[in-house]
Design a protein around this motif. Structure first.
Motif, mmCIF file in Angstrom:
data_model
loop_
_atom_site.group_PDB
_atom_site.id
_atom_site.type_symbol
_atom_site.label_atom_id
_atom_site.label_comp_id
_atom_site.label_asym_id
_atom_site.label_seq_id
_atom_site.Cartn_x
_atom_site.Cartn_y
_atom_site.Cartn_z
ATOM 1 N N TRP A 64 0.916 4.031 -2.557
ATOM 2 C CA TRP A 64 0.889 5.440 -2.800
ATOM 3 C C TRP A 64 1.983 6.424 -2.719
ATOM 4 O O TRP A 64 2.168 7.906 -3.557
ATOM 5 C CB TRP A 64 0.609 5.798 -1.301
ATOM 6 C CG TRP A 64 0.650 6.609 -0.645
ATOM 7 C CD1 TRP A 64 -1.056 7.733 -0.742
ATOM 8 C CD2 TRP A 64 1.424 8.153 0.634
ATOM 9 N NE1 TRP A 64 -0.126 8.469 -0.323
ATOM 10 C CE2 TRP A 64 0.662 9.147 0.631
ATOM 11 C CE3 TRP A 64 2.004 7.540 0.680
ATOM 12 C CZ2 TRP A 64 1.347 10.262 1.285
ATOM 13 C CZ3 TRP A 64 3.089 8.642 1.371
ATOM 14 C CH2 TRP A 64 2.750 9.740 2.162
ATOM 15 N N ARG A 65 3.281 5.741 -2.707
ATOM 16 C CA ARG A 65 5.022 6.613 -2.999
ATOM 17 C C ARG A 65 4.693 7.446 -4.759
ATOM 18 O O ARG A 65 5.052 7.851 -4.819
ATOM 19 C CB ARG A 65 5.649 5.959 -2.888
ATOM 20 C CG ARG A 65 5.751 6.008 -1.027
ATOM 21 C CD ARG A 65 6.932 5.726 0.035
ATOM 22 N NE ARG A 65 8.098 6.690 -0.279
ATOM 23 C CZ ARG A 65 9.259 6.320 -0.674
ATOM 24 N NH1 ARG A 65 9.654 5.399 -0.076
ATOM 25 N NH2 ARG A 65 10.363 7.991 -1.139
ATOM 26 N N LEU A 78 1.103 -1.314 0.327
ATOM 27 C CA LEU A 78 0.145 0.488 -0.002
ATOM 28 C C LEU A 78 0.993 1.176 0.130
ATOM 29 O O LEU A 78 -0.008 2.127 -0.460
ATOM 30 C CB LEU A 78 -0.747 0.209 1.372
ATOM 31 C CG LEU A 78 -1.934 -0.833 0.851
ATOM 32 C CD1 LEU A 78 -2.902 -1.352 2.738
ATOM 33 C CD2 LEU A 78 -2.689 -1.286 0.014
ATOM 34 N N LEU A 79 1.585 1.280 1.092
ATOM 35 C CA LEU A 79 3.164 2.337 0.292
ATOM 36 C C LEU A 79 3.296 2.197 -0.539
ATOM 37 O O LEU A 79 3.488 4.064 -0.757
ATOM 38 C CB LEU A 79 3.527 2.189 1.965
ATOM 39 C CG LEU A 79 4.750 3.304 1.670
ATOM 40 C CD1 LEU A 79 3.971 4.877 2.738
ATOM 41 C CD2 LEU A 79 6.141 3.132 3.045
ATOM 42 N N ALA A 110 2.533 6.864 -6.970
ATOM 43 C CA ALA A 110 0.773 7.478 -7.170
ATOM 44 C C ALA A 110 1.962 9.192 -6.762
ATOM 45 O O ALA A 110 1.193 10.163 -7.943
ATOM 46 C CB ALA A 110 -0.035 7.452 -6.754
ATOM 47 N N ARG A 111 2.407 9.514 -5.614
ATOM 48 C CA ARG A 111 2.860 11.062 -5.542
ATOM 49 C C ARG A 111 3.838 11.326 -6.475
ATOM 50 O O ARG A 111 3.810 11.982 -6.967
ATOM 51 C CB ARG A 111 3.753 11.225 -4.330
ATOM 52 C CG ARG A 111 1.804 10.902 -2.612
ATOM 53 C CD ARG A 111 2.648 11.287 -1.732
ATOM 54 N NE ARG A 111 3.869 12.258 -1.628
ATOM 55 C CZ ARG A 111 5.170 11.885 -0.853
ATOM 56 N NH1 ARG A 111 4.469 11.316 0.142
ATOM 57 N NH2 ARG A 111 5.893 12.719 -0.817
#
Length: 132
Positions: free
Chosen positions: A46-47, A42-43, A49-50
Protein backbone atom coordinates in the motif's frame (compact mmCIF):
# COMPACT_ATOMS: atom_id res chain seq x y z
CA UNK A 1 10.37 -40.99 43.37
CA UNK A 2 8.09 -38.92 41.11
CA UNK A 3 6.88 -40.30 37.83
CA UNK A 4 8.12 -38.32 34.84
CA UNK A 5 5.68 -37.84 31.97
CA UNK A 6 6.56 -37.76 28.26
CA UNK A 7 7.17 -34.02 28.40
CA UNK A 8 9.82 -34.28 31.13
CA UNK A 9 7.61 -32.81 33.85
CA UNK A 10 6.81 -34.69 37.03
CA UNK A 11 3.33 -36.16 36.82
CA UNK A 12 0.70 -34.09 38.58
CA UNK A 13 2.75 -30.88 38.77
CA UNK A 14 0.85 -29.01 36.10
CA UNK A 15 -2.91 -29.32 35.75
CA UNK A 16 -4.32 -30.14 32.30
CA UNK A 17 -5.92 -26.71 31.98
CA UNK A 18 -2.50 -25.07 32.36
CA UNK A 19 -1.02 -27.10 29.50
CA UNK A 20 -4.07 -26.28 27.37
CA UNK A 21 -3.62 -22.60 28.21
CA UNK A 22 0.07 -22.71 27.24
CA UNK A 23 -0.83 -24.38 23.94
CA UNK A 24 -3.33 -21.59 23.28
CA UNK A 25 -0.79 -18.89 24.20
CA UNK A 26 1.84 -20.42 21.89
CA UNK A 27 -0.73 -20.73 19.10
CA UNK A 28 -1.83 -17.10 19.61
CA UNK A 29 1.80 -15.94 19.44
CA UNK A 30 2.24 -17.87 16.18
CA UNK A 31 -0.91 -16.29 14.75
CA UNK A 32 0.29 -12.83 15.79
CA UNK A 33 3.65 -13.51 14.15
CA UNK A 34 2.16 -14.65 10.87
CA UNK A 35 -0.39 -11.82 11.04
CA UNK A 36 2.35 -9.24 11.58
CA UNK A 37 4.26 -10.52 8.55
CA UNK A 38 1.14 -10.53 6.35
CA UNK A 39 0.05 -7.09 7.60
CA UNK A 40 3.58 -5.78 7.04
CA UNK A 41 3.52 -7.09 3.48
CA UNK A 42 0.13 -5.54 2.75
CA UNK A 43 1.18 -2.24 4.32
CA UNK A 44 4.40 -2.30 2.30
CA UNK A 45 2.44 -2.77 -0.93
CA UNK A 46 0.00 0.00 0.00
CA UNK A 47 2.76 2.47 0.92
CA UNK A 48 4.76 1.61 -2.19
CA UNK A 49 1.69 2.17 -4.36
CA UNK A 50 1.11 5.58 -2.73
CA UNK A 51 4.75 6.51 -3.35
CA UNK A 52 4.57 5.32 -6.95
CA UNK A 53 1.52 7.48 -7.63
CA UNK A 54 3.20 10.60 -6.21
CA UNK A 55 5.78 11.85 -8.76
CA UNK A 56 7.79 13.53 -5.98
CA UNK A 57 8.16 10.26 -4.06
CA UNK A 58 8.40 7.79 -6.96
CA UNK A 59 12.18 7.40 -6.65
CA UNK A 60 11.75 6.23 -3.02
CA UNK A 61 9.14 3.55 -3.82
CA UNK A 62 11.51 0.58 -3.64
CA UNK A 63 13.22 1.85 -0.49
CA UNK A 64 9.88 2.45 1.24
CA UNK A 65 8.62 -0.99 0.22
CA UNK A 66 11.72 -2.77 1.54
CA UNK A 67 11.79 -0.90 4.85
CA UNK A 68 8.09 -1.41 5.56
CA UNK A 69 8.25 -5.08 4.63
CA UNK A 70 11.39 -5.59 6.75
CA UNK A 71 9.70 -4.01 9.77
CA UNK A 72 6.71 -6.34 9.40
CA UNK A 73 8.96 -9.38 9.11
CA UNK A 74 11.01 -8.27 12.10
CA UNK A 75 7.92 -7.88 14.28
CA UNK A 76 6.58 -11.23 13.09
CA UNK A 77 9.89 -12.94 13.89
CA UNK A 78 9.73 -11.65 17.47
CA UNK A 79 6.32 -13.25 17.98
CA UNK A 80 7.40 -16.49 16.29
CA UNK A 81 10.49 -16.79 18.50
CA UNK A 82 8.30 -16.27 21.57
CA UNK A 83 5.92 -18.98 20.35
CA UNK A 84 8.82 -21.38 19.78
CA UNK A 85 10.20 -20.74 23.24
CA UNK A 86 6.82 -21.30 24.89
CA UNK A 87 6.16 -24.39 22.81
CA UNK A 88 9.53 -25.99 23.42
CA UNK A 89 10.30 -25.11 27.01
CA UNK A 90 6.78 -25.52 28.37
CA UNK A 91 5.87 -28.81 26.68
CA UNK A 92 8.84 -30.89 25.64
CA UNK A 93 12.06 -29.63 27.29
CA UNK A 94 14.22 -32.49 25.98
CA UNK A 95 17.80 -31.93 24.87
CA UNK A 96 16.86 -32.63 21.25
CA UNK A 97 14.00 -30.09 21.32
CA UNK A 98 16.14 -27.52 23.10
CA UNK A 99 18.85 -28.03 20.44
CA UNK A 100 16.30 -27.46 17.68
CA UNK A 101 15.04 -24.37 19.53
CA UNK A 102 18.60 -23.05 19.81
CA UNK A 103 19.10 -23.42 16.05
CA UNK A 104 15.75 -21.77 15.28
CA UNK A 105 16.46 -18.88 17.64
CA UNK A 106 19.96 -18.47 16.20
CA UNK A 107 18.60 -18.30 12.64
CA UNK A 108 15.85 -15.88 13.60
CA UNK A 109 18.27 -13.76 15.62
CA UNK A 110 20.55 -13.53 12.57
CA UNK A 111 17.56 -12.53 10.44
CA UNK A 112 16.52 -9.93 13.02
CA UNK A 113 20.08 -8.59 13.15
CA UNK A 114 20.23 -8.39 9.34
CA UNK A 115 16.84 -6.69 9.10
CA UNK A 116 17.76 -4.17 11.81
CA UNK A 117 20.93 -3.36 9.89
CA UNK A 118 18.85 -2.93 6.73
CA UNK A 119 16.20 -0.76 8.36
CA UNK A 120 18.38 1.49 10.50
CA UNK A 121 21.63 1.38 8.54
CA UNK A 122 23.67 0.82 11.70
CA UNK A 123 24.62 -1.89 14.15
CA UNK A 124 21.76 -2.56 16.60
CA UNK A 125 23.86 -1.69 19.65
CA UNK A 126 25.08 1.63 18.22
CA UNK A 127 23.13 4.73 19.15
CA UNK A 128 24.10 7.33 16.54
CA UNK A 129 21.42 9.80 17.56
CA UNK A 130 22.72 13.17 18.75
CA UNK A 131 22.53 13.73 22.52
CA UNK A 132 19.58 15.78 23.77
Amino acid sequence: MEEITGNGVAAGLSPPWFEALLHQVAFAAELLGVGAIIAGGLLAIWRAARHWLDPGLRDRTYHTFRLTLARGILLGLEFLVAADIIGTVAFEPTLQNLSVLAVIVAIRTFLSFSLTMEIEGRLPWRDDRPPK
